[in-house]
Write a protein that holds these residues in place. Structure first.
Motif, PDB file in Angstrom:
ATOM      1  N   PHE A 296       0.822  -1.209   0.000  1.00 26.48           N
ATOM      2  CA  PHE A 296       0.000   0.000   0.000  1.00 26.48           C
ATOM      3  C   PHE A 296       0.860   1.265   0.000  1.00 26.48           C
ATOM      4  CE2 PHE A 296      -2.788   2.840   2.749  1.00 26.48           C
ATOM      5  CZ  PHE A 296      -3.579   3.238   1.691  1.00 26.48           C
ATOM      6  N   ARG A 297       0.579   2.150  -0.972  1.00 24.78           N
ATOM      7  CA  ARG A 297       1.323   3.411  -1.087  1.00 24.78           C
ATOM      8  C   ARG A 297       2.821   3.172  -1.097  1.00 24.78           C
ATOM      9  NH1 ARG A 297      -2.966   6.842   1.218  1.00 24.78           N
ATOM     10  NH2 ARG A 297      -4.438   6.436  -0.430  1.00 24.78           N
ATOM     11  N   GLY A 298       3.236   2.097  -1.724  1.00 21.77           N
ATOM     12  CA  GLY A 298       4.658   1.823  -1.841  1.00 21.77           C
ATOM     13  C   GLY A 298       5.300   1.308  -0.563  1.00 21.77           C
ATOM     14  N   LEU A 394     -16.164   6.243   4.740  1.00 18.07           N
ATOM     15  CA  LEU A 394     -15.982   5.881   3.333  1.00 18.07           C
ATOM     16  C   LEU A 394     -15.494   7.084   2.536  1.00 18.07           C
ATOM     17  CD1 LEU A 394     -19.336   3.908   2.971  1.00 18.07           C
ATOM     18  CD2 LEU A 394     -17.054   2.922   3.219  1.00 18.07           C
ATOM     19  N   ASN A 395     -14.766   6.812   1.485  1.00 19.51           N
ATOM     20  CA  ASN A 395     -14.191   7.877   0.660  1.00 19.51           C
ATOM     21  C   ASN A 395     -15.199   8.324  -0.402  1.00 19.51           C
ATOM     22  OD1 ASN A 395     -12.707   9.507  -0.998  1.00 19.51           O
ATOM     23  ND2 ASN A 395     -11.210   7.932  -1.598  1.00 19.51           N
ATOM     24  N   PHE A 396     -15.873   9.430  -0.101  1.00 18.29           N
ATOM     25  CA  PHE A 396     -16.894   9.900  -1.030  1.00 18.29           C
ATOM     26  C   PHE A 396     -16.315  10.638  -2.238  1.00 18.29           C
ATOM     27  CE2 PHE A 396     -19.844   8.534   2.138  1.00 18.29           C
ATOM     28  CZ  PHE A 396     -20.975   8.205   1.402  1.00 18.29           C
ATOM     29  N   SER A 397     -14.988  10.757  -2.306  1.00 16.85           N
ATOM     30  CA  SER A 397     -14.388  11.286  -3.530  1.00 16.85           C
ATOM     31  C   SER A 397     -14.329  10.185  -4.581  1.00 16.85           C
ATOM     32  CB  SER A 397     -12.973  11.777  -3.286  1.00 16.85           C
ATOM     33  OG  SER A 397     -12.955  12.651  -2.217  1.00 16.85           O
ATOM     34  N   HIS A 398     -14.581   8.974  -4.139  1.00 23.29           N
ATOM     35  CA  HIS A 398     -14.522   7.867  -5.086  1.00 23.29           C
ATOM     36  C   HIS A 398     -15.901   7.641  -5.695  1.00 23.29           C
ATOM     37  CE1 HIS A 398     -13.507   4.103  -6.947  1.00 23.29           C
ATOM     38  NE2 HIS A 398     -12.255   4.260  -6.578  1.00 23.29           N
ATOM     39  N   PRO A 399     -15.980   7.588  -7.054  1.00 24.48           N
ATOM     40  CA  PRO A 399     -17.298   7.462  -7.697  1.00 24.48           C
ATOM     41  C   PRO A 399     -18.063   6.200  -7.274  1.00 24.48           C
ATOM     42  CG  PRO A 399     -15.488   7.267  -9.306  1.00 24.48           C
ATOM     43  CD  PRO A 399     -14.885   7.745  -8.029  1.00 24.48           C
ATOM     44  N   ASP A 444      -6.851  -0.336  -4.751  1.00 20.54           N
ATOM     45  CA  ASP A 444      -5.709  -0.003  -3.900  1.00 20.54           C
ATOM     46  C   ASP A 444      -6.130   0.685  -2.607  1.00 20.54           C
ATOM     47  OD1 ASP A 444      -3.066  -0.039  -3.218  1.00 20.54           O
ATOM     48  OD2 ASP A 444      -2.598   1.845  -4.239  1.00 20.54           O
ATOM     49  N   LEU A 445      -7.113   0.120  -1.936  1.00 13.09           N
ATOM     50  CA  LEU A 445      -7.599   0.604  -0.649  1.00 13.09           C
ATOM     51  C   LEU A 445      -8.050   2.059  -0.680  1.00 13.09           C
ATOM     52  CD1 LEU A 445      -4.999  -0.960   1.838  1.00 13.09           C
ATOM     53  CD2 LEU A 445      -6.964  -2.045   0.810  1.00 13.09           C
ATOM     54  N   SER A 446      -8.600   2.484  -1.813  1.00 13.66           N
ATOM     55  CA  SER A 446      -9.009   3.887  -1.847  1.00 13.66           C
ATOM     56  C   SER A 446     -10.476   4.087  -1.447  1.00 13.66           C
ATOM     57  CB  SER A 446      -8.730   4.512  -3.215  1.00 13.66           C
ATOM     58  OG  SER A 446      -9.511   3.886  -4.197  1.00 13.66           O
ATOM     59  N   LEU A 447     -11.242   3.023  -1.228  1.00 16.05           N
ATOM     60  CA  LEU A 447     -12.633   3.199  -0.773  1.00 16.05           C
ATOM     61  C   LEU A 447     -12.680   3.446   0.727  1.00 16.05           C
ATOM     62  CD1 LEU A 447     -14.466   0.376  -2.779  1.00 16.05           C
ATOM     63  CD2 LEU A 447     -13.819   2.663  -3.510  1.00 16.05           C
ATOM     64  N   TRP A 448     -11.844   2.715   1.457  1.00 20.90           N
ATOM     65  CA  TRP A 448     -11.640   2.945   2.888  1.00 20.90           C
ATOM     66  C   TRP A 448     -10.327   2.307   3.247  1.00 20.90           C
ATOM     67  CZ3 TRP A 448     -15.002  -0.888   1.158  1.00 20.90           C
ATOM     68  CH2 TRP A 448     -14.672  -2.193   1.540  1.00 20.90           C
ATOM     69  N   GLN A 449      -9.805   2.674   4.405  1.00 24.85           N
ATOM     70  CA  GLN A 449      -8.491   2.144   4.720  1.00 24.85           C
ATOM     71  C   GLN A 449      -8.436   1.258   5.947  1.00 24.85           C
ATOM     72  OE1 GLN A 449      -6.137   5.686   4.144  1.00 24.85           O
ATOM     73  NE2 GLN A 449      -6.802   5.436   2.043  1.00 24.85           N
ATOM     74  N   LEU A 450      -9.283   1.538   6.932  1.00 23.39           N
ATOM     75  CA  LEU A 450      -9.115   0.818   8.178  1.00 23.39           C
ATOM     76  C   LEU A 450     -10.338   0.027   8.583  1.00 23.39           C
ATOM     77  CD1 LEU A 450      -7.283   3.035  10.787  1.00 23.39           C
ATOM     78  CD2 LEU A 450      -6.416   1.137   9.454  1.00 23.39           C
TER      79      LEU A 450
HETATM   80  C1  LIG Z   1     -10.509   8.671  -2.519  1.00 23.37           C
HETATM   81  O1  LIG Z   1     -10.841   8.394  -3.853  1.00 23.37           O
HETATM   82  C2  LIG Z   1     -10.179   9.234  -4.794  1.00 23.37           C
HETATM   83  C3  LIG Z   1     -10.752   8.923  -6.170  1.00 23.37           C
HETATM   84  O2  LIG Z   1     -10.501   7.586  -6.525  1.00 23.37           O
HETATM   85  C4  LIG Z   1      -8.679   9.013  -4.720  1.00 23.37           C
HETATM   86  O3  LIG Z   1      -8.006   9.848  -5.617  1.00 23.37           O
HETATM   87  C5  LIG Z   1      -8.203   9.305  -3.298  1.00 23.37           C
HETATM   88  O4  LIG Z   1      -6.833   9.004  -3.161  1.00 23.37           O
HETATM   89  C6  LIG Z   1      -9.008   8.478  -2.309  1.00 23.37           C
HETATM   90  N1  LIG Z   1      -8.642   8.887  -0.963  1.00 23.37           N
HETATM   91  C7  LIG Z   1      -8.040   8.080  -0.108  1.00 23.37           C
HETATM   92  C8  LIG Z   1      -7.762   8.654   1.227  1.00 23.37           C
HETATM   93  O5  LIG Z   1      -7.724   6.956  -0.413  1.00 23.37           O
END
Ligand SMILES: *[C@@H]1O[C@H](CO)[C@@H](O)[C@H](O)[C@H]1NC(C)=O
Ligand SMILES: *[C@@H]1O[C@H](CO)[C@@H](O)[C@H](O)[C@H]1NC(C)=O
Ligand SMILES: *[C@@H]1O[C@H](CO)[C@@H](O)[C@H](O)[C@H]1NC(C)=O
Length: 534
Positions: A296-298, A394-399, A444-450
């Motif tokens: 994750f993240r390298g 949850l990551n609401f920046s993710h579609p 790559d765990l971008s919907l949630w992390q923990l």
């Molecule tokens: C949330 O989702 C966006 C869009 O996929 C992504 O760019 C961003 O890194 C994500 N945030 C986290 C904290 O993973």
């Protein structure tokens, strides 16, 4: 000269030496303001203006006009510093230099940068620098300080994480002692429950509770508090699920400390039929999840190297790599219908709770066809614990997330849940859960992390029935000032904060809610030096 930065990075205090009555205290309300800018501002005021400042609560910084440059900050602060004009004292050239970012390796191997404010002051007095040289020196010193502070902060956050997730030596001793007991003492190897009570395990006229834990003493407190407060303990069945390594200690403890007339079952995951029947999605998912996390993240070194991020964010990312959050004990509750194929309804308890009342009325709650009876976590006195909505997890920046869910929908809590297994079997909750765990891994765990709550929130979406907060008071172990009286009046209290009652960092005034269920004169407890006050 002393400089103190509070752990939240919201307060910076500068104390110029003994005897001097001047001091500076700045409280920053905006999190947008970097503390590097604060340093600069403070140092300006100290070195250039040389008067007494007491600046508190610079609320205006937080307002509509956010400052992104030193110059702006200086102007913002100025009106509060008596009536003197700042512009005349601070040449523009300094603002310019201080606002320039420092090159990546500019500080590498340099020995001419002052290490402390005192050194800096001495050098400034003797050096006869002009404003530009002053600003350059200042920028270098502050950057160096900032780097050190960052590293120290990351370590501090991680230390807190380790302090809350590691097992203290007394509990380790307990597990070893019990494993030894199991090997040498037949009384520590009883079948649990005894043969004549086995039918109760699948009898739906009993109250069935399930507890998944790898911590013997925590499990014991849950079990004792449950049974002691029960009005009909003879109708209580507690199914304790544990892992392979804790199975012997757990069995030994409950053999030697029976809670009759309640029925206690101790079972390791590998004893469940369903688990030994080949394909177990939870294990597969966990394996994949672990692989992704390690990359994750390298990996950890590149996370730490990202200097653009706040120390607590870095620490949170490092935590995401920790196997603790991926423990099978946490994921297993999504398979309760398969683990207990004959049961209709169960109450699932976490091992960091204490029961303080009879829980049988939970079976009378009309769940309205819903699967999961849980307390909501967005309304209540305690703003810190009770302000959780879907967007908190949850990551609401993710579609994928924003398309399907409402960010402001209230979240709910794990810890004390009523699960209607019959209703559950008519849904696709477990499938949905694994579908989303998979999606998260793919992205790559971008919907949630923990943790296991975010996929739980998704999987149980539309299947949750709100129950009265009396049945589950959350938030113990987060803050010193949780009211003991309030906690005492709750049906179940949940130490979901970092300060678990079995740790040295437990909050003393709340610990008694937990310790009252332990007999500290017990030989095994005593031999491991587990004491009432930590
Ligand atoms: C949330 O989702 C966006 C869009 O996929 C992504 O760019 C961003 O890194 C994500 N945030 C986290 C904290 O993973
Ligand atoms: C569960 O999923 C299966 C296959 O995806 C589908 O056929 C079925 O209708 C779903 N059941 C419910 C209750 O959603
Ligand atoms: C508890 O303490 C925190 C900070 O120490 C404070 O912000 C909060 O308002 C306090 N809560 C109560 C209920 O007193």
């Amino acid at each position: 000269m002393q400089l103190h930065i509070s752990p939240s990075l919201r307060h910076v205090t500068l104390l110029p030496g003994k005897g001097l009555r001047e001091f500076i205290k700045v409280k920053v309300v905006s999190r947008k303001l970097s503390y590097r800018m604060l340093f600069y501002a403070l140092l300006f005021f100290t070195f250039l203006l040389r008067f007494v400042f007491v600046l508190t609560a610079v609320d205006s910084i937080d307002g509509e006009n956010k400052c992104s440059t030193i110059g702006c900050l200086g102007k913002k602060l100025r009106p509060k510093i008596l009536a003197r004009s700042l512009e005349s004292s601070v040449p523009e050239v300094m603002y310019g230099i201080l606002d320039q970012p420092l090159g990546k390796d500019e500080l590498e191997g340099r020995s001419d940068i002052p290490q402390t404010l005192k050194e800096f002051m001495t050098e400034m007095k003797e050096g006869g620098y002009d404003a530009k040289a002053f600003a350059i020196k200042l920028r270098e010193m502050v950057s160096l300080m900032e780097q050190r502070t960052r590293i120290a902060k990351i370590q501090e956050y991680l230390y807190r994480h380790i302090a809350s997730s590691s097992i203290p030596k007394e509990l380790h001793c307990l597990h070893l002692r019990l494993a030894n007991e199991h090997a040498s003492n037949a009384a520590a190897r009883l079948q649990l429950p005894p043969a004549e009570l086995v039918p109760a395990l699948v009898d739906n006229s009993y109250f069935h509770f399930v507890l998944a834990s790898d911590n013997v003493i925590a499990a014991y407190v849950v079990a004792t508090s449950l049974v002691r407060n029960s009005l009909r303990p003879q109708k209580v069945v507690l199914h304790i699920i544990t892992d392979k390594k804790t199975y012997y200690p757990m069995q030994a403890w409950f053999s030697l400390h029976p809670l009759s007339p309640a029925v206690i079952e101790v079972k390791a995951l590998h004893h469940f039929d369903w688990f030994s029947k080949g394909k177990v999605p939870v294990l597969e998912a966990m394996e994949k999840d672990q692989q992704v996390r390690s990359q994750f993240r390298g990996g950890s070194s590149s996370i730490v190297a990202n200097t653009g991020e706040k120390p607590n964010v870095i620490a949170a990312k490092l935590q995401a790599l920790s196997p603790k959050y991926n423990s099978v004990m946490n994921h297993i509750r999504i398979h309760l219908p398969e683990l207990f194929p004959s049961l209709d309804k169960i109450v699932f308890l976490d091992d960091d709770i204490v029961v303080q009342t009879d829980l049988s009325p939970l079976w009378d709650i009309d769940m309205d066809g819903k699967v999961n009876g849980a307390v909501e976590t967005c309304t209540g006195e305690d703003k810190f614990v009770m302000s959780k909505r879907l967007k908190s997890y949850l990551n609401f920046s993710h579609p994928l997330i924003s398309k399907k869910f409402d960010p402001n929908e209230c979240a709910w809590a794990y810890g004390m849940n009523i699960f209607d297994l019959e209703a559950w079997r008519n849904t696709n909750i477990s499938l949905t859960y694994h579908y989303w765990v998979e999606q998260n891994i793919k992205s790559d765990l971008s919907l949630w992390q923990l943790g296991t709550l975010p996929p739980g929130l998704i999987a149980f979406h539309g299947h949750v029935h709100n129950i009265d907060p009396f049945w589950h008071m959350l938030g113990l172990g987060y803050q010193e000032n949780t009211s003991l009286a309030e906690a005492k009046s709750a049906g179940v209290v949940h130490f979901n904060g970092r300060a678990k009652p079995w740790l040295h960092i437990a909050l003393p005034q709340l610990r008694s809610l937990w310790t009252k269920y332990i007999d500290f004169s017990d030989n095994i407890i005593r031999s491991c030096h587990i004491r009432e006050s930590s």
